[in-house]
Design a protein around this motif. Sequence first.
Motif, short mmCIF file in Angstrom:
data_model
loop_
_atom_site.label_atom_id
_atom_site.label_comp_id
_atom_site.label_asym_id
_atom_site.label_seq_id
_atom_site.Cartn_x
_atom_site.Cartn_y
_atom_site.Cartn_z
N ALA A 67 -0.77 -6.40 3.30
CA ALA A 67 -0.12 -5.57 2.29
C ALA A 67 0.51 -6.46 1.23
O ALA A 67 1.10 -7.49 1.54
CB ALA A 67 0.95 -4.69 2.93
N GLU A 93 6.23 -11.49 9.58
CA GLU A 93 5.16 -10.74 8.92
C GLU A 93 5.00 -11.14 7.45
O GLU A 93 3.96 -10.94 6.85
CB GLU A 93 5.45 -9.23 8.96
CG GLU A 93 5.59 -8.65 10.35
CD GLU A 93 7.02 -8.69 10.91
OE1 GLU A 93 7.23 -8.08 11.96
OE2 GLU A 93 7.90 -9.35 10.31
N VAL A 111 2.34 -9.54 3.09
CA VAL A 111 2.69 -9.25 4.48
C VAL A 111 1.42 -9.03 5.28
O VAL A 111 0.47 -8.42 4.78
CB VAL A 111 3.58 -7.97 4.52
CG1 VAL A 111 3.79 -7.49 5.93
CG2 VAL A 111 4.91 -8.23 3.82
N VAL A 113 0.05 -7.64 9.11
CA VAL A 113 0.41 -6.89 10.32
C VAL A 113 -0.87 -6.42 11.01
O VAL A 113 -1.94 -6.40 10.39
CB VAL A 113 1.32 -5.68 10.00
CG1 VAL A 113 2.68 -6.15 9.48
CG2 VAL A 113 0.67 -4.74 9.00
N MET A 116 -1.62 0.00 10.38
CA MET A 116 -0.75 0.81 9.54
C MET A 116 0.50 1.27 10.30
O MET A 116 1.58 1.37 9.70
CB MET A 116 -1.52 2.03 9.01
CG MET A 116 -0.78 2.80 7.95
SD MET A 116 -0.34 1.83 6.48
CE MET A 116 -1.90 1.75 5.63
N TYR A 118 2.16 -0.40 12.60
CA TYR A 118 3.07 -1.54 12.58
C TYR A 118 3.67 -1.70 11.19
O TYR A 118 4.85 -1.99 11.04
CB TYR A 118 2.32 -2.81 13.01
CG TYR A 118 3.21 -3.98 13.29
CD1 TYR A 118 3.83 -4.68 12.27
CD2 TYR A 118 3.44 -4.41 14.59
CE1 TYR A 118 4.65 -5.77 12.52
CE2 TYR A 118 4.25 -5.50 14.85
CZ TYR A 118 4.85 -6.17 13.81
OH TYR A 118 5.66 -7.23 14.07
N TYR A 119 2.82 -1.53 10.16
CA TYR A 119 3.31 -1.65 8.80
C TYR A 119 4.43 -0.65 8.52
O TYR A 119 5.45 -0.99 7.93
CB TYR A 119 2.18 -1.46 7.77
CG TYR A 119 2.71 -1.51 6.37
CD1 TYR A 119 3.07 -2.71 5.80
CD2 TYR A 119 2.90 -0.34 5.64
CE1 TYR A 119 3.61 -2.77 4.53
CE2 TYR A 119 3.43 -0.39 4.37
CZ TYR A 119 3.79 -1.60 3.81
OH TYR A 119 4.34 -1.65 2.57
N GLN A 120 4.24 0.59 8.95
CA GLN A 120 5.26 1.61 8.74
C GLN A 120 6.57 1.20 9.42
O GLN A 120 7.64 1.33 8.82
CB GLN A 120 4.79 2.96 9.28
CG GLN A 120 5.82 4.06 9.08
CD GLN A 120 5.34 5.40 9.62
OE1 GLN A 120 4.17 5.58 9.92
NE2 GLN A 120 6.26 6.32 9.74
N LEU A 123 8.10 -1.60 7.34
CA LEU A 123 8.64 -1.10 6.08
C LEU A 123 9.94 -0.34 6.29
O LEU A 123 10.95 -0.63 5.64
CB LEU A 123 7.61 -0.20 5.40
CG LEU A 123 8.00 0.37 4.04
CD1 LEU A 123 8.05 -0.74 3.00
CD2 LEU A 123 7.02 1.44 3.63
N SER A 138 3.56 -0.35 -2.25
CA SER A 138 2.63 -1.11 -1.43
C SER A 138 1.19 -0.93 -1.89
O SER A 138 0.78 0.16 -2.26
CB SER A 138 2.73 -0.64 0.03
OG SER A 138 4.05 -0.75 0.50
N PHE A 140 -2.81 -2.34 -0.44
CA PHE A 140 -3.43 -2.91 0.74
C PHE A 140 -4.74 -3.59 0.38
O PHE A 140 -5.52 -3.07 -0.42
CB PHE A 140 -3.65 -1.82 1.80
CG PHE A 140 -2.35 -1.19 2.22
CD1 PHE A 140 -1.54 -1.81 3.15
CD2 PHE A 140 -1.91 -0.01 1.63
CE1 PHE A 140 -0.32 -1.25 3.51
CE2 PHE A 140 -0.70 0.56 1.98
CZ PHE A 140 0.10 -0.07 2.93
#
Length: 156
Positions: A67, A93, A111, A113, A116, A118-120, A123, A138, A140
Motif C-alpha cells: 500500500a 510494516e 507499507v 502486509v 487486506m 491485516y491492512y485494515q 490502518l 490509500s 494499492f
Amino acid sequence: MKLDTMDRRILDEMQKNARISNLDLADKIGLSPSPCSRRVKQLEDEGLIDRHVTLLNQAKLQLKLIALIQVSMDLHTPERFEAFEAQVRNYPEVLECYLITGQAADYLLKVIVPDMEYYQAFLLGKLTRIPGVSGVQSSFVLRKAVDTTALPLGHL
C-alpha cells in the motif's frame, strides 16, 4: 571523495551482489584483490557504502499487499512531524516514509502486509491512532513494473 571509473564499477557490482567475495569483485572489475579491498574499505569509510542488506522474497513470506498511503497531518509543526516519524519508525510494516510536498498530503508511506484484513487492522489500529493524523488516502500496488534497489551511477 572523487569517484573514478574503478570506484563506480565496484559500487555497481556491489549493488548487484553485496555478498560478492573480494576475489570475485576484483576479477570482475579488472583489479588485483588487495587494491580492490582497500577501495571498498575507503568507500565504506567515506560513507558511500551505507550498509549491506539481504533482500527477502516477499511473496514467499506471504507479504502480498503493498500500500502507498498519503497521510495528512492536522498541524505543521516540527514537534508534530517528529512525533509522527518516531511512531512510524516502530511499525515493521512501514518500509519507507517520506515527508512530501506538492500534494495535499504531508507524508507518503510504503507499507507491506499479508492481505487486506491485516491492512485494515494496521490502518485502524495503528496509523490513524497516531496523534495529529487527520486523513489518509490509500492506493494499492497491482504490479511492480520496475523493482530495483540499485542507484544510478552514470552521472558521477
